[in-house]
Design an enzyme around this catalytic site. Structure first.
Site, short mmCIF file in Angstrom:
data_model
loop_
_atom_site.label_atom_id
_atom_site.label_comp_id
_atom_site.label_asym_id
_atom_site.label_seq_id
_atom_site.Cartn_x
_atom_site.Cartn_y
_atom_site.Cartn_z
N HIS A 82 0.88 -1.35 0.03
CA HIS A 82 -0.11 0.09 -0.12
C HIS A 82 0.77 1.43 0.07
O HIS A 82 1.81 1.22 0.85
CB HIS A 82 -0.93 -0.09 1.09
N ASP A 161 -15.29 2.27 7.50
CA ASP A 161 -14.06 3.18 7.02
C ASP A 161 -15.08 4.13 5.97
O ASP A 161 -14.69 5.30 5.95
CB ASP A 161 -13.10 2.34 6.18
N ARG A 168 -15.24 12.50 8.01
CA ARG A 168 -13.94 13.11 8.29
C ARG A 168 -13.76 14.19 7.26
O ARG A 168 -13.27 15.51 7.66
CB ARG A 168 -12.73 12.13 8.44
N SER A 183 -7.83 3.44 8.92
CA SER A 183 -8.44 3.46 8.05
C SER A 183 -7.78 2.64 6.80
O SER A 183 -8.08 1.67 6.27
CB SER A 183 -8.72 4.77 7.28
N LYS A 187 -8.82 -1.69 5.71
CA LYS A 187 -9.19 -2.29 4.45
C LYS A 187 -7.84 -3.27 3.86
O LYS A 187 -8.40 -4.18 3.63
CB LYS A 187 -9.06 -0.96 3.74
#
Lengths: 436, 436
Positions: A82, A161, A168, A183, A187
């Site tokens: 990621h 999320d 947010r 978050s 995921k």
């Protein structure tokens, strides 16, 4: 439990228990708590922070708010990478098929672009017909056959999320390290992975402007991963200038296809992709030596194995293979404009944020998530940091459709700093492993 | 303007401009901003505070969110007193008619009780028929004729406060000095007063537990008043033990009627009432000498002038005068229980909070604002701090209807501390005037 007691506890800087966090998230997802109570808690978390245990509990509660996978569905192990996002960051498009070609299972879910950064899903969709939403059966069958799938999140995947992120975004609580970490990690862990390599970017084009913040975010994420039994490592990498040469959807696909086909390309992009893939192989125990992993990766790029995996993935997900085989068929902008250097010297600085904003302005990015994207527009970087430039040399080629081109020359000139000595080429700035 | 930019600015500890505050409040009252954005801002204000200019701007924006009065409607000047609330605090019931008898205009709006503190409106409503909601015409006519009215807020009076208070109550953002100060001052300034005396209480039965917090709240309020051209002074007063002898609705009315009739009563209550009224007279310029004001007040209590003004107000607002003239007709509980001292000595401590909660438990207070009230229940304090006690002496008489009496003796014993030396009788602990 009472929502106000939990909000007050965090407001007063105390650590919440796992049970309190789980209750609050579950109630919120079940619509039993209103947005305004979550908004108050989010602001309290923003300003008072969360310790490691709270972050792990928050991630866990979010992860279990909907459907998620376990490594067992992929035969016991799976790996992913990621990135916190940057300008021209197309690593996933090369890395996912490469890692699959190296024998890993890569169930990669990605997001869409927003603001000055592009999204992997959007880039893939510049290939006509490419489907980023697969049914559960399709997804698992593809994982079984190819070891790789690149998809978006289904709405029942970590719904907490989605709901929290939207809130947010409108309550000025986005830039919070515990909230960002939970978050991302909810995921990623929900994909059913056993290993995760994180590419935490820092610099003008990154979300984390300082190395210190990047290090804190990386530490938070790898610790959350470790608490969930996922082998994690984070690399801190530079996002001073765009990664590789292309910024813009089709152009980035084009650059990736070149590297996948030939094993050659812009060094910063190629080296980082190889490094991150090698780290995945290392974490998954394929090789105990990182150098060996890197060599394997370069081999799989050179011999076309990664490219063939990419082609099979595109075909499996409905993409038009003719566009892959003949990239000139990819969506392209009608006009090109070469912006040239007004002076000679070395490139000292090339502002990633400025280039990202420029491409967004051309129509190649979204201001709000519902905006549509012009896949063909973008910028091809002709000179990068450290390069020698002569007056009149091309700096960038801008691919556009007539939109967002006001003051193009000046904006490119402002993004570059050309001086007597070359600027530093920063790449990998550090590595962060779990603290326990 | 964008709500998220304003929230982020406060979140980062910066001061908001008057324009930003006005825009946010106006949008919120117009339902153009959702509760969750206000909740995020309120939490940011709670944790980051507001400077004097911001507090004045917030008060101003709230004040102008609906209908309000100016001193002109009362002939150019009017005065009021506000207390931050405590146990047995019935000062307003005596002070308002007393100040009117002394020649002031007193357009007093009050609230309802919640938790361990009682509300002036509720106490008045223990007199059958007493109407705390008057039409605008009735209110102005009564002010013209009697110089005093004691009413609740109409829904179009400072609507921002009502809406914000409800949200603060469910988002753990009640105990914030800037928010409390703006809430109180917007309502008081909106009454159309030229002078305001604030009674800021501190101690176990008060909202502000420490003298330091009480001083900060007082300072915030008098400065807001000064910024709005209202002459303000705050007294910091002790709320260690209940004020006077009665706690509970009818019992407090009874105690007030006694003082209004005779000019005599429990010294702490009588002295504080006289002091606060004299301060109002001083601020309004009726007397340049506080001592003279106090003397006048005592005279108006002794000679029945204040009592007659109270009777006329009760009659004007529809209350049953027979209950005033024969207080035995006021609602009363069916049972009385005398709790006696288990030891001899001096009263060192008498916990106001414990007594307040005890009366609330008897049915004489609300846990939530929709609870109904049993007007007749309460506690009559027979021994106060500093008093000598012999074993077997009555400490309190509990008036109840069988509800909430579990462990009554133990709870009263716990509220009292009896020792060898008398505890300190604290009354007025300080005075706070505007800083400019």
């Amino acid at each position: 439990m009472r929502a106000t007691d939990i909000i007050a506890k965090k407001r007063d800087g105390k650590a919440l228990s796992g049970g309190e966090i789980r209750w609050f998230i579950n109630q919120y997802v079940a619509e039993a708590l209103p947005d305004y109570q979550m908004a108050a808690l989010l602001m309290a978390v923003f300003l008072k922070g969360m310790n490691g245990g709270e972050q792990a509990a928050l991630t866990d509660a979010m992860l279990h708010s909907g459907r998620s996978y376990k490594p067992e569905v992929f035969g016991g192990s799976a790996a992913d990478k990621h990135s916190t996002g940057g300008v021209g960051d197309k690593v996933s498009l090369i890395l996912a098929p490469l890692a699959a070609a190296a024998g890993l299972k890569v169930p990669m879910t990605s997001g869409r672009g927003l603001g000055h950064t592009g999204g992997t899903l959007d880039k893939l969709e510049s290939i006509s017909g490419f489907r980023t939403r697969l049914s559960d059966e399709e997804f698992l069958a593809q994982m079984d056959e190819l070891g790789v799938a690149m998809i978006g999140q289904s709405p029942d995947f970590v719904p907490a999320d989605m709901k929290m992120y939207r809130l947010r975004d409108v309550t000025a609580t986005v830039e919070s390290i515990p909230l960002i970490a939970a978050s991302i990690m909810s995921k990623k862990i929900g994909e059913g992975i056993s290993s995760l390599v994180l590419d935490v970017k820092t610099g003008s084009g990154a979300f984390m402007k300082s190395l210190e913040d990047a290090r804190r975010l990386a530490g938070a994420m790898v610790d959350i991963g470790a608490a969930h039994g996922v082998r994690c490592r984070a690399l801190l990498t530079a996002m001073d200038q765009p990664l590789g040469r292309a910024v813009g959807h089709s152009l980035e696909i084009l650059e990736c296809i070149e590297i996948l086909r030939t094993g050659e390309g812009m060094a910063d992009l190629l080296d980082l992709t190889v490094e991150l893939t090698a780290q995945m192989l290392f974490l998954e125990g394929k090789y105990t030596d990182l150098g060996q992993g890197r060599e394997v990766c370069r081999g799989l790029l050179s011999d076309g194995s990664a490219y063939q995996r990419f082609r099979r993935m595109v075909r499996a997900q409905g993409g038009d293979l003719a566009m892959v085989d003949e990239p000139s068929r990819l969506p392209r902008a009608e006009r090109r404009e070469v912006i040239r250097a007004g002076t000679s010297g070395f490139v000292r600085r090339l502002d990633a944020l400025a280039i990202g904003k420029l491409v967004q302005g051309l129509g190649g990015g979204r201001a709000v998530i519902t905006d549509s994207i012009d896949y063909g527009v973008g910028v091809w970087i002709e000179r990068k940091i450290g390069d020698r430039v002569k007056e009149g040399d091309p700096l960038v080629t801008v691919h556009h459709n007539g939109r967002g081109v006001e003051g193009l020359e000046r904006r490119v000139a402002d993004a570059y700093e050309i001086g007597e000595a070359p600027g530093p080429r920063r790449a990998i700035l550090g590595q962060v492993d779990p603290s326990t």
